[in-house]
Design a protein around this motif. Sequence first.
Motif, PDB file in Angstrom:
ATOM      1  N   ALA A 161      56.051  35.927 -24.375  1.00 60.61           N
ATOM      2  CA  ALA A 161      56.418  35.893 -22.961  1.00 60.61           C
ATOM      3  C   ALA A 161      55.519  34.925 -22.209  1.00 60.61           C
ATOM      4  N   ASN A 162      56.081  34.328 -21.135  1.00 61.66           N
ATOM      5  CA  ASN A 162      55.301  33.439 -20.275  1.00 61.66           C
ATOM      6  C   ASN A 162      54.386  34.278 -19.398  1.00 61.66           C
ATOM      7  N   ASN A 163      53.359  34.835 -20.011  1.00 56.94           N
ATOM      8  CA  ASN A 163      52.460  35.744 -19.327  1.00 56.94           C
ATOM      9  C   ASN A 163      51.561  35.013 -18.350  1.00 56.94           C
ATOM     10  N   SER A 164      51.469  35.530 -17.127  1.00 56.24           N
ATOM     11  CA  SER A 164      50.451  35.043 -16.209  1.00 56.24           C
ATOM     12  C   SER A 164      49.108  35.607 -16.642  1.00 56.24           C
ATOM     13  N   LEU A 165      48.040  34.939 -16.219  1.00 53.26           N
ATOM     14  CA  LEU A 165      46.703  35.428 -16.526  1.00 53.26           C
ATOM     15  C   LEU A 165      46.495  36.808 -15.909  1.00 53.26           C
ATOM     16  N   ILE A 166      47.045  36.999 -14.713  1.00 51.22           N
ATOM     17  CA  ILE A 166      46.929  38.309 -14.060  1.00 51.22           C
ATOM     18  C   ILE A 166      47.547  39.380 -14.946  1.00 51.22           C
ATOM     19  N   ALA A 167      48.773  39.145 -15.410  1.00 55.34           N
ATOM     20  CA  ALA A 167      49.480  40.137 -16.210  1.00 55.34           C
ATOM     21  C   ALA A 167      48.724  40.473 -17.487  1.00 55.34           C
ATOM     22  N   GLN A 168      48.136  39.460 -18.113  1.00 55.24           N
ATOM     23  CA  GLN A 168      47.393  39.703 -19.347  1.00 55.24           C
ATOM     24  C   GLN A 168      46.219  40.642 -19.114  1.00 55.24           C
ATOM     25  N   TYR A 169      45.538  40.470 -17.982  1.00 51.23           N
ATOM     26  CA  TYR A 169      44.350  41.285 -17.719  1.00 51.23           C
ATOM     27  C   TYR A 169      44.674  42.701 -17.260  1.00 51.23           C
ATOM     28  N   VAL A 170      45.907  42.943 -16.818  1.00 48.15           N
ATOM     29  CA  VAL A 170      46.252  44.300 -16.366  1.00 48.15           C
ATOM     30  C   VAL A 170      47.181  45.004 -17.338  1.00 48.15           C
ATOM     31  N   GLY A 171      47.227  44.526 -18.572  1.00 48.71           N
ATOM     32  CA  GLY A 171      47.861  45.302 -19.620  1.00 48.71           C
ATOM     33  C   GLY A 171      49.187  44.813 -20.164  1.00 48.71           C
ATOM     34  N   HIS A 172      49.663  43.639 -19.733  1.00 49.38           N
ATOM     35  CA  HIS A 172      50.910  43.113 -20.276  1.00 49.38           C
ATOM     36  C   HIS A 172      50.637  42.535 -21.660  1.00 49.38           C
ATOM     37  N   ALA A 173      51.258  43.106 -22.670  1.00 53.51           N
ATOM     38  CA  ALA A 173      51.025  42.654 -24.034  1.00 53.51           C
ATOM     39  C   ALA A 173      51.740  41.334 -24.290  1.00 53.51           C
ATOM     40  N   ASN A 174      51.194  40.521 -25.177  1.00 51.08           N
ATOM     41  CA  ASN A 174      51.837  39.260 -25.572  1.00 51.08           C
ATOM     42  C   ASN A 174      52.939  39.549 -26.594  1.00 51.08           C
ATOM     43  N   ILE A 175      54.025  40.148 -26.128  1.00 50.58           N
ATOM     44  CA  ILE A 175      55.109  40.494 -27.035  1.00 50.58           C
ATOM     45  C   ILE A 175      56.083  39.331 -27.149  1.00 50.58           C
ATOM     46  N   LEU A 176      56.913  39.388 -28.179  1.00 51.29           N
ATOM     47  CA  LEU A 176      57.938  38.369 -28.363  1.00 51.29           C
ATOM     48  C   LEU A 176      59.169  38.732 -27.535  1.00 51.29           C
ATOM     49  N   VAL A 177      59.684  37.755 -26.797  1.00 51.96           N
ATOM     50  CA  VAL A 177      60.850  37.991 -25.944  1.00 51.96           C
ATOM     51  C   VAL A 177      61.848  36.863 -26.135  1.00 51.96           C
ATOM     52  N   ASP A 178      63.061  37.075 -25.634  1.00 52.49           N
ATOM     53  CA  ASP A 178      64.098  36.042 -25.661  1.00 52.49           C
ATOM     54  C   ASP A 178      64.094  35.204 -24.391  1.00 52.49           C
ATOM     55  N   GLY A 179      63.500  35.731 -23.322  1.00 47.44           N
ATOM     56  CA  GLY A 179      63.460  35.010 -22.062  1.00 47.44           C
ATOM     57  C   GLY A 179      62.911  35.896 -20.969  1.00 47.44           C
ATOM     58  N   GLY A 180      62.992  35.425 -19.730  1.00 48.94           N
ATOM     59  CA  GLY A 180      62.462  36.236 -18.648  1.00 48.94           C
ATOM     60  C   GLY A 180      62.733  35.649 -17.275  1.00 48.94           C
ATOM     61  N   VAL A 181      62.356  36.436 -16.269  1.00 51.40           N
ATOM     62  CA  VAL A 181      62.445  36.039 -14.869  1.00 51.40           C
ATOM     63  C   VAL A 181      61.078  36.264 -14.242  1.00 51.40           C
ATOM     64  N   ILE A 182      60.563  35.273 -13.522  1.00 56.27           N
ATOM     65  CA  ILE A 182      59.264  35.375 -12.861  1.00 56.27           C
ATOM     66  C   ILE A 182      59.453  35.107 -11.368  1.00 56.27           C
ATOM     67  N   ILE A 183      59.165  36.098 -10.543  1.00 56.33           N
ATOM     68  CA  ILE A 183      59.131  35.924  -9.094  1.00 56.33           C
ATOM     69  C   ILE A 183      57.683  35.653  -8.721  1.00 56.33           C
ATOM     70  N   GLN A 184      57.416  34.581  -7.974  1.00 51.99           N
ATOM     71  CA  GLN A 184      56.014  34.274  -7.704  1.00 51.99           C
ATOM     72  C   GLN A 184      55.815  33.575  -6.367  1.00 51.99           C
TER      73      GLN A 184
END
Length: 276
Positions: free
Chosen positions: A31-54
Amino acid sequence: MEKRLLVLSAVALLGASCQNEGVNPSQKKQANNSLIAQYVGHANILVDGGVIIQTFSTQTSQDYKDRSFQMDYYSFNNKTVQAIHVNNISLVKNKKIESSGGNPNYNSYNLDTDGKNIYGKTVKFSLNGKITNSTTGDMNTEEMYVPEAIRILSIPTGPADEGSRSYIKPGATVTWNADPKNDKGVVMTIDYTASSDNQQFVEGGYKTSFYNPIITEDTGTYTFSEEDFKGIPKGAFLSFSIGRCNFKIVTVEVDGQQQIMDLQAITSIGNFAKYQ
């Protein structure tokens, strides 16, 4: 040079993606993980795609009227479901910014004034596929809380001839607009860059750029400690960022195939700083 460094710092906190160039048979990638998400528990899982509101900004342009709001849609294969609406906002109708590197499967859209109506609310993602783990009772939609757009309320500031940088040191306090509905905390970074701005320190042996992360509860106030400045020479010019996010993984059935989609909502503020 300073402007470029600040932009890089804010972007790193928002959208530092960690993509794996290797593709498994189902075309999933990290996943296109933000640095914020990585530090608050978002795992680097495999995905097919995503939506990012920012939304991100500097401290001097953090008012809603000055901020940029955008939505990114990305996919790693042609089968990935496309997000059709977030609330009543259509990706198709909003102004397209660009395709990343000419990749038709990564598109950014300006949300304009619509973006102001998303933050601090629970929004509905409407997808053109069956969401098998939907929590809404409608298998074509999923809901997620989008944290309040973050704003720095107070931080020690230096003189105008130094660009009104934030003056930070152990014992100094930063305050921001707390979001009581945000249970993932906030992430701050103090960035030291081995550049011409810090030439005297580079020549003194501080030749490697790095950042110190700070993860704390979203209470609206934080007092810096000695540990926050570990490895940073006193007097160095820095970049300081603060942000928060939310995320959710959904499974969507498209043409009889299961697709893993990553939904993220991110907000951050960056500012020039100096270690006093």
